[in-house]
Write an enzyme that holds these catalytic residues in place. Structure first.
Site, PDB file in Angstrom:
ATOM      1  N   LEU A  31       0.878  -1.290  -0.106  1.00  0.00           N
ATOM      2  CA  LEU A  31       0.156   0.085  -0.057  1.00  0.00           C
ATOM      3  C   LEU A  31       0.772   1.180  -0.094  1.00  0.00           C
ATOM      4  O   LEU A  31       0.572   2.045  -0.737  1.00  0.00           O
ATOM      5  CB  LEU A  31      -0.950   0.105   1.104  1.00  0.00           C
ATOM      6  CG  LEU A  31      -1.954   1.203   1.197  1.00  0.00           C
ATOM      7  CD1 LEU A  31      -1.514   2.380   1.831  1.00  0.00           C
ATOM      8  CD2 LEU A  31      -2.705   1.416  -0.030  1.00  0.00           C
ATOM      9  N   ASN A  32       1.890   1.200   0.561  1.00  0.00           N
ATOM     10  CA  ASN A  32       2.853   2.257   0.703  1.00  0.00           C
ATOM     11  C   ASN A  32       3.469   2.614  -0.562  1.00  0.00           C
ATOM     12  O   ASN A  32       3.386   3.575  -1.042  1.00  0.00           O
ATOM     13  CB  ASN A  32       4.068   2.046   1.843  1.00  0.00           C
ATOM     14  CG  ASN A  32       3.496   1.876   2.975  1.00  0.00           C
ATOM     15  OD1 ASN A  32       2.537   2.397   3.593  1.00  0.00           O
ATOM     16  ND2 ASN A  32       4.248   1.203   4.055  1.00  0.00           N
ATOM     17  N   TYR A 102       2.118  -7.239  15.417  1.00  0.00           N
ATOM     18  CA  TYR A 102       1.043  -7.398  14.475  1.00  0.00           C
ATOM     19  C   TYR A 102      -0.043  -8.283  14.923  1.00  0.00           C
ATOM     20  O   TYR A 102       0.019  -9.259  15.932  1.00  0.00           O
ATOM     21  CB  TYR A 102       1.524  -8.263  13.255  1.00  0.00           C
ATOM     22  CG  TYR A 102       2.590  -7.573  12.320  1.00  0.00           C
ATOM     23  CD1 TYR A 102       2.384  -6.605  11.573  1.00  0.00           C
ATOM     24  CD2 TYR A 102       4.110  -7.543  12.509  1.00  0.00           C
ATOM     25  CE1 TYR A 102       3.282  -6.012  10.465  1.00  0.00           C
ATOM     26  CE2 TYR A 102       5.074  -6.935  11.777  1.00  0.00           C
ATOM     27  CZ  TYR A 102       4.650  -6.173  10.791  1.00  0.00           C
ATOM     28  OH  TYR A 102       5.582  -5.469  10.103  1.00  0.00           O
ATOM     29  N   TRP A 103      -1.346  -7.996  14.426  1.00  0.00           N
ATOM     30  CA  TRP A 103      -2.433  -8.826  14.532  1.00  0.00           C
ATOM     31  C   TRP A 103      -3.156  -8.822  13.213  1.00  0.00           C
ATOM     32  O   TRP A 103      -3.836  -7.944  12.835  1.00  0.00           O
ATOM     33  CB  TRP A 103      -3.436  -7.960  15.420  1.00  0.00           C
ATOM     34  CG  TRP A 103      -2.712  -7.838  17.071  1.00  0.00           C
ATOM     35  CD1 TRP A 103      -3.126  -8.439  18.243  1.00  0.00           C
ATOM     36  CD2 TRP A 103      -1.995  -6.697  17.406  1.00  0.00           C
ATOM     37  NE1 TRP A 103      -2.327  -8.161  19.139  1.00  0.00           N
ATOM     38  CE2 TRP A 103      -1.543  -6.859  19.007  1.00  0.00           C
ATOM     39  CE3 TRP A 103      -1.433  -5.519  16.978  1.00  0.00           C
ATOM     40  CZ2 TRP A 103      -0.822  -6.148  19.455  1.00  0.00           C
ATOM     41  CZ3 TRP A 103      -0.492  -4.708  17.650  1.00  0.00           C
ATOM     42  CH2 TRP A 103      -0.275  -4.970  18.828  1.00  0.00           C
ATOM     43  N   ARG A 104      -2.770 -10.102  12.431  1.00  0.00           N
ATOM     44  CA  ARG A 104      -3.253  -9.965  11.174  1.00  0.00           C
ATOM     45  C   ARG A 104      -3.609 -11.533  10.712  1.00  0.00           C
ATOM     46  O   ARG A 104      -4.260 -11.564   9.748  1.00  0.00           O
ATOM     47  CB  ARG A 104      -2.160  -9.717  10.064  1.00  0.00           C
ATOM     48  CG  ARG A 104      -1.235 -10.706  10.165  1.00  0.00           C
ATOM     49  CD  ARG A 104      -0.136 -10.287   9.372  1.00  0.00           C
ATOM     50  NE  ARG A 104       0.167  -9.369   8.592  1.00  0.00           N
ATOM     51  CZ  ARG A 104       1.350  -8.987   8.000  1.00  0.00           C
ATOM     52  NH1 ARG A 104       2.454  -9.100   8.540  1.00  0.00           N
ATOM     53  NH2 ARG A 104       1.588  -8.017   7.061  1.00  0.00           N
ATOM     54  N   LYS A 228      18.543  -3.514  -2.940  1.00  0.00           N
ATOM     55  CA  LYS A 228      18.266  -2.255  -2.120  1.00  0.00           C
ATOM     56  C   LYS A 228      19.253  -2.378  -0.764  1.00  0.00           C
ATOM     57  O   LYS A 228      19.199  -3.814  -0.178  1.00  0.00           O
ATOM     58  CB  LYS A 228      16.929  -1.925  -1.784  1.00  0.00           C
ATOM     59  CG  LYS A 228      16.060  -1.489  -2.840  1.00  0.00           C
ATOM     60  CD  LYS A 228      14.571  -1.254  -2.453  1.00  0.00           C
ATOM     61  CE  LYS A 228      13.994  -2.633  -1.994  1.00  0.00           C
ATOM     62  NZ  LYS A 228      12.373  -2.063  -1.550  1.00  0.00           N
ATOM     63  N   ASP A 261      10.053   0.668   0.783  1.00  0.00           N
ATOM     64  CA  ASP A 261       8.808   0.969   0.167  1.00  0.00           C
ATOM     65  C   ASP A 261       8.874   2.047  -0.883  1.00  0.00           C
ATOM     66  O   ASP A 261       8.370   2.155  -2.188  1.00  0.00           O
ATOM     67  CB  ASP A 261       7.503   1.005   0.737  1.00  0.00           C
ATOM     68  CG  ASP A 261       7.582  -0.392   1.715  1.00  0.00           C
ATOM     69  OD1 ASP A 261       8.178  -1.393   1.341  1.00  0.00           O
ATOM     70  OD2 ASP A 261       6.872  -0.204   2.796  1.00  0.00           O
TER      71      ASP A 261
END
Length: 307
Positions: A31-32, A102-104, A228, A261
């Site tokens: 998304l970024n 994280y909570w995913r 990178k 990103d």
């Protein structure tokens, strides 16, 4: 011809710690990249679409509104009524490095592929000249969804689409490294442009030098390999050329959350608009250098070097 981009992945609710409080926003690696790509290419008429699953809750609706405000097409965002978006919290140290929580595990983004047939998704995605996804895009999917995605991407390639892949390897999201390596071989065999964070290649394969990652990736058929390396030089290798360029030193590092990103977004935006590889590296370094001087995944539009 316009090079329109469809980005596949997951957006989560972001909690950014600020003193004793948390500021709520939205973020996720792909998304970024989609958002920064959209900002950078609106004047060149590139179109950006995001492909994911969301719920019907307030957070999800706010996400959709925020993406629309950034000129991101949401026609391939699937609403799953019984699911919610994932959530993550960021804690940043004084040196700008960060840790995540994280909570995913039951997020809508894990299951959206069960709500569309492979043929229909292929038809919709093949309308875009480029498809971008990351290792996280793969890692969060159940096995059946991952296999369907590979089937769709293979079909899209046959329709003339190009694929860009960012390795973004997160060991905690994979059952084991063997399964991750197998998935990476599959996606890289379909990939035209690969963004590889070298530290992630070290974690996944145990590489000792960049040449190992470059040779392995080129052997799978990738035509443009972008290594990178944070504050060190970025290396870009094609079957015909090699380029290396270091970023300017940044003294005021606040938050490195979205450095990679944003680099990928600026590099991809440049290359898809026929900019040379050295100039594209410079564009990536420039945007990443600005982003790491501010908190959170997404900086204000006014802070960006827009064309």
């Amino acid at each position: 011809m316009k090079n329109n981009l469809a980005v596949i992945g997951e957006c989560m609710v972001e909690l950014q710690k600020c003193g004793q409080h948390y500021r709520q926003g939205f973020g996720g690696d792909t998304l970024n990249t989609a958002l920064y790509f959209s900002r950078l290419t609106q004047r060149t008429s590139n179109q950006t679409a995001y492909v994911t699953g969301v719920g019907r809750d307030g957070f999800s609706q706010n996400m959709l509104a925020a993406w629309a405000a950034e000129a991101i097409n949401t026609e391939l965002v699937f609403e799953l009524p019984q699911k919610l978006p994932g959530l993550y919290a960021i804690e940043t140290r004084d040196d700008g490095e960060r840790s995540f929580h994280y909570w995913r595990n039951d997020s809508a983004a894990r299951y959206w592929l069960r709500h569309i047939s492979a043929d229909e998704l292929t038809q919709k995605l093949s309308a875009y000249q480029w498809i971008y996804l990351s290792g996280i895009s793969l890692a969060i999917l159940p096995d059946d969804c991952l296999e369907k995605l590979f089937t769709v991407l293979s079909a899209c390639k046959k329709c003339g689409c190009h694929i860009a892949f960012d390795n973004n390897y997160r060991p905690a999201l994979w059952e084991n490294s063997t399964k991750a390596q197998q998935a990476y071989r599959t996606i890289l065999s379909l990939t035209d442009m690969a963004f590889l964070t070298f530290d992630d290649e070290v974690q996944l394969y145990g590489d000792q030098h960049e040449a190992q990652a470059i040779d392995r990736t080129l052997a799978l058929g990738v035509q443009e390999v972008v290594i990178k390396r944070g504050a060190d030089s970025c290396i870009v290798v094609t079957p015909q050329s090699r380029h290396e360029l270091a970023p300017q030193k940044i003294d005021n590092i606040i938050d490195t959350t979205t450095a990679g990103d944003s680099f990928s977004a600026a590099y991809l935006a440049a290359r898809l608009n026929n900019v040379s590889i050295p100039e594209a590296i410079l564009a990536g370094h420039q945007l990443a250098g600005i982003v790491i001087q501010h908190r959170g995944a997404i900086i204000d539009r006014e802070l960006m070097p827009l064309p």
